[in-house]
Design a protein around this motif. Structure first.
Motif, PDB file in Angstrom:
ATOM      1  N   GLY A 164     -18.413  14.734 -16.010  1.00 20.14           N
ATOM      2  CA  GLY A 164     -18.265  13.630 -16.951  1.00 20.14           C
ATOM      3  C   GLY A 164     -18.793  13.942 -18.334  1.00 20.14           C
ATOM      4  N   GLY A 165     -19.358  15.146 -18.513  1.00 21.23           N
ATOM      5  CA  GLY A 165     -19.992  15.496 -19.771  1.00 21.23           C
ATOM      6  C   GLY A 165     -19.066  15.679 -20.957  1.00 21.23           C
ATOM      7  N   PRO A 166     -17.908  16.333 -20.804  1.00 21.56           N
ATOM      8  CA  PRO A 166     -17.064  16.557 -21.983  1.00 21.56           C
ATOM      9  C   PRO A 166     -16.733  15.296 -22.774  1.00 21.56           C
ATOM     10  N   PRO A 167     -16.253  14.203 -22.162  1.00 25.25           N
ATOM     11  CA  PRO A 167     -16.001  12.997 -22.965  1.00 25.25           C
ATOM     12  C   PRO A 167     -17.271  12.405 -23.573  1.00 25.25           C
ATOM     13  N   ALA A 168     -18.385  12.478 -22.835  1.00 26.11           N
ATOM     14  CA  ALA A 168     -19.641  11.942 -23.361  1.00 26.11           C
ATOM     15  C   ALA A 168     -20.107  12.738 -24.573  1.00 26.11           C
ATOM     16  N   LEU A 169     -20.053  14.062 -24.479  1.00 21.10           N
ATOM     17  CA  LEU A 169     -20.436  14.912 -25.608  1.00 21.10           C
ATOM     18  C   LEU A 169     -19.509  14.693 -26.795  1.00 21.10           C
ATOM     19  N   CYS A 170     -18.234  14.543 -26.504  1.00 24.25           N
ATOM     20  CA  CYS A 170     -17.250  14.307 -27.565  1.00 24.25           C
ATOM     21  C   CYS A 170     -17.610  13.030 -28.338  1.00 24.25           C
ATOM     22  N   MET A 171     -17.977  11.974 -27.624  1.00 23.40           N
ATOM     23  CA  MET A 171     -18.324  10.735 -28.302  1.00 23.40           C
ATOM     24  C   MET A 171     -19.557  10.906 -29.175  1.00 23.40           C
ATOM     25  N   VAL A 172     -20.610  11.532 -28.633  1.00 25.51           N
ATOM     26  CA  VAL A 172     -21.846  11.701 -29.403  1.00 25.51           C
ATOM     27  C   VAL A 172     -21.591  12.538 -30.651  1.00 25.51           C
ATOM     28  N   LEU A 173     -20.920  13.683 -30.498  1.00 23.67           N
ATOM     29  CA  LEU A 173     -20.700  14.576 -31.643  1.00 23.67           C
ATOM     30  C   LEU A 173     -19.793  13.945 -32.686  1.00 23.67           C
ATOM     31  N   SER A 174     -18.847  13.137 -32.255  1.00 25.05           N
ATOM     32  CA  SER A 174     -17.923  12.510 -33.206  1.00 25.05           C
ATOM     33  C   SER A 174     -18.628  11.518 -34.119  1.00 25.05           C
ATOM     34  N   LEU A 175     -19.812  11.055 -33.719  1.00 26.53           N
ATOM     35  CA  LEU A 175     -20.553  10.060 -34.493  1.00 26.53           C
ATOM     36  C   LEU A 175     -21.641  10.671 -35.375  1.00 26.53           C
ATOM     37  N   LEU A 176     -21.692  12.002 -35.437  1.00 31.99           N
ATOM     38  CA  LEU A 176     -22.728  12.672 -36.219  1.00 31.99           C
ATOM     39  C   LEU A 176     -22.164  13.202 -37.530  1.00 31.99           C
ATOM     40  N   PRO A 177     -22.968  13.181 -38.605  1.00 32.48           N
ATOM     41  CA  PRO A 177     -22.498  13.623 -39.924  1.00 32.48           C
ATOM     42  C   PRO A 177     -22.495  15.148 -40.039  1.00 32.48           C
ATOM     43  N   PRO A 178     -21.685  15.706 -40.954  1.00 35.92           N
ATOM     44  CA  PRO A 178     -21.627  17.164 -41.105  1.00 35.92           C
ATOM     45  C   PRO A 178     -22.908  17.758 -41.683  1.00 35.92           C
ATOM     46  N   ASN A 179     -23.722  16.933 -42.350  1.00 35.89           N
ATOM     47  CA  ASN A 179     -24.964  17.436 -42.957  1.00 35.89           C
ATOM     48  C   ASN A 179     -26.176  17.201 -42.064  1.00 35.89           C
ATOM     49  N   LEU A 180     -25.986  17.176 -40.775  1.00 39.61           N
ATOM     50  CA  LEU A 180     -27.107  17.010 -39.849  1.00 39.61           C
ATOM     51  C   LEU A 180     -28.162  18.084 -40.165  1.00 39.61           C
ATOM     52  N   PRO A 181     -29.432  17.706 -40.337  1.00 43.25           N
ATOM     53  CA  PRO A 181     -30.420  18.667 -40.842  1.00 43.25           C
ATOM     54  C   PRO A 181     -31.052  19.569 -39.787  1.00 43.25           C
ATOM     55  N   TYR A 182     -30.426  19.751 -38.678  1.00 48.15           N
ATOM     56  CA  TYR A 182     -30.932  20.649 -37.627  1.00 48.15           C
ATOM     57  C   TYR A 182     -29.747  21.054 -36.748  1.00 48.15           C
ATOM     58  N   PRO A 183     -29.871  22.128 -35.965  1.00 53.75           N
ATOM     59  CA  PRO A 183     -28.786  22.539 -35.069  1.00 53.75           C
ATOM     60  C   PRO A 183     -28.845  21.796 -33.736  1.00 53.75           C
ATOM     61  N   ILE A 184     -27.690  21.729 -33.082  1.00 50.14           N
ATOM     62  CA  ILE A 184     -27.595  21.166 -31.728  1.00 50.14           C
ATOM     63  C   ILE A 184     -27.148  22.280 -30.779  1.00 50.14           C
ATOM     64  N   PHE A 185     -27.768  22.307 -29.609  1.00 50.76           N
ATOM     65  CA  PHE A 185     -27.437  23.303 -28.587  1.00 50.76           C
ATOM     66  C   PHE A 185     -26.932  22.567 -27.348  1.00 50.76           C
ATOM     67  N   ILE A 186     -25.845  23.042 -26.766  1.00 40.82           N
ATOM     68  CA  ILE A 186     -25.225  22.349 -25.640  1.00 40.82           C
ATOM     69  C   ILE A 186     -25.260  23.222 -24.386  1.00 40.82           C
ATOM     70  N   ALA A 187     -25.678  22.629 -23.280  1.00 43.06           N
ATOM     71  CA  ALA A 187     -25.569  23.239 -21.958  1.00 43.06           C
ATOM     72  C   ALA A 187     -24.660  22.336 -21.131  1.00 43.06           C
ATOM     73  N   GLN A 188     -23.377  22.653 -21.106  1.00 40.66           N
ATOM     74  CA  GLN A 188     -22.379  21.885 -20.355  1.00 40.66           C
ATOM     75  C   GLN A 188     -21.785  22.793 -19.296  1.00 40.66           C
ATOM     76  N   HIS A 189     -21.806  22.352 -18.060  1.00 43.21           N
ATOM     77  CA  HIS A 189     -21.222  23.136 -16.983  1.00 43.21           C
ATOM     78  C   HIS A 189     -19.694  23.084 -17.120  1.00 43.21           C
ATOM     79  N   VAL A 190     -19.078  24.225 -17.475  1.00 45.30           N
ATOM     80  CA  VAL A 190     -17.645  24.318 -17.717  1.00 45.30           C
ATOM     81  C   VAL A 190     -17.082  25.456 -16.867  1.00 45.30           C
ATOM     82  N   SER A 191     -15.896  25.262 -16.297  1.00 46.52           N
ATOM     83  CA  SER A 191     -15.266  26.310 -15.509  1.00 46.52           C
ATOM     84  C   SER A 191     -15.007  27.544 -16.360  1.00 46.52           C
ATOM     85  N   GLU A 192     -15.126  28.702 -15.746  1.00 44.40           N
ATOM     86  CA  GLU A 192     -14.931  29.960 -16.460  1.00 44.40           C
ATOM     87  C   GLU A 192     -13.518  30.019 -17.044  1.00 44.40           C
TER      88      GLU A 192
END
Length: 346
Positions: A164-192
């Motif tokens: 269920g993570g891909p849609p949830a991550l998509c929603m969170v990232l879509s609401l963030l500005p391009p000038n976010l003052p720090y990096p984001i790191f993602i650990a999402q279990h995705v098929s090879e």
């Protein structure tokens, strides 16, 4: 649910359907209740048969897997597994957004690839059969962040998710500005085979810059980093990223990532655990909290699978629970107390 797992198969290739039937015949608890040659037929059979799990190709005539996922979840909810080639990664993630639970790649050529695929297919169907059904799960709610997370400073923030993570991550990232003052790191279990497509799909919805990480990369503010296929990612004390093959079974990508943020950034680390099965991320959140950083989880009732957030809450990694909109609002409120030696400017 009952011990028998009732499965409906949908693919426009008779050869693929025959192969799936043969592979699943090896699992006595799995009962094939029907086969469909396109999405429209899959919808009709879902209405009449009410299977526990449905496998869908994404490219099918009359009705593709995206529309079929949406219609099935609205009219005859079931657990949907998308089986597609990496070339269709973007369509596959759109199907997840429409209600499918998981994506896995079609089998590789050769006997060994087929055996591995069959083993994995049975495992995924078994695990999906335990996921509770929810017809109208709401990802978003009030957009105001909880009071404990107003303000704050972070040098790096980790997001951990699985089922269920891909849609949830998509929603969170879509609401963030391009000038976010720090990096984001993602650990999402995705098929090879799907990481690159996953990154491209997220990029289309976000104004942040998404990258598949490489060892030696120095993270930039306003960028989002994902590990390559079959790898886990961490931040080193030098400020550089390290990616390496996944260690252990089950893979604990989130714990590896979040624990490294705690070690490197200390009380300016942040982390959140989103929807997923199991307990990945729980120990990592504890490490960040002990370091004095910011931690929270997605509201369990909005999760496709609440296991990971619930494990994090039980483990004491956080006591702050946020909707996805609240999460994005909190991330927007953080300032970046960035050391130039750790985080070079764009």
């Amino acid at each position: 649910m009952s011990q028998t797992i009732r499965v409906l198969l949908a693919d426009d290739s008779p050869t693929m359907l025959k192969m799936y039937l043969g592979l699943l015949a090896m699992a006595p608890e799995i009962q094939i209740v029907g086969t469909a040659k396109d999405g429209e037929e899959a919808l009709l059979l879902a209405r009449s048969l009410h299977p526990d799990v449905i496998t869908l190709d994404v490219r099918m005539p009359r009705m593709d897997g995206i529309e079929a996922s949406q219609r099935i979840m609205a009219e005859a909810p079931s657990r949907i597994l998308v089986i597609s080639g990496a070339v269709d990664a973007e369509m596959s993630f759109r199907a997840l957004q429409a209600g499918a639970l998981e994506v896995m790649p079609k089998p590789r050529a050769g006997k060994e690839g087929l055996v591995l695929f069959g083993t994995r297919l049975v495992q995924v169907i078994r695990s999906m059969a335990d996921v509770p059904l929810a017809q109208n799960r709401t990802l978003a709610s009030a957009p105001t962040p909880a009071a404990p997370l107003k303000g704050g400073r972070v040098d790096g923030f980790g997001l951990v998710a699985a089922t269920g993570g891909p849609p949830a991550l998509c929603m969170v990232l879509s609401l963030l500005p391009p000038n976010l003052p720090y990096p984001i790191f993602i650990a999402q279990h995705v098929s090879e085979g799907f990481t690159t497509g996953f990154c491209q799909w997220l990029s289309a919805a976000s104004s942040l810059r998404l990258e598949v990480a490489q060892s030696g990369t120095r993270p930039h503010r306003g960028h989002v980093y994902l590990p390559p296929d079959g790898h886990q990612m961490q931040v080193l004390p030098t400020g550089e990223l390290r990616v390496e093959p996944v260690q252990g079974t089950p893979a604990m990508l989130g714990d590896t990532l979040l624990s490294s943020l705690a070690r490197v950034y200390g009380n300016r680390a942040g982390g959140a655990v989103l929807t997923g099965m199991g307990s990945d991320g729980a120990a990592g959140l504890v490490a960040i909290r002990r370091a004095g950083g910011l931690t929270f989880v997605q509201t369990p009732e909005s999760c496709v699978v609440p296991g990971m957030p619930e494990a994090a809450l039980r483990g004491g990694g956080t006591d702050v629970v946020l909707s996805l909109e609240q999460m994005a609002a909190a991330l927007r409120s953080f300032s970046g107390a960035v050391s130039q030696s750790t985080l070079p400017p764009n």
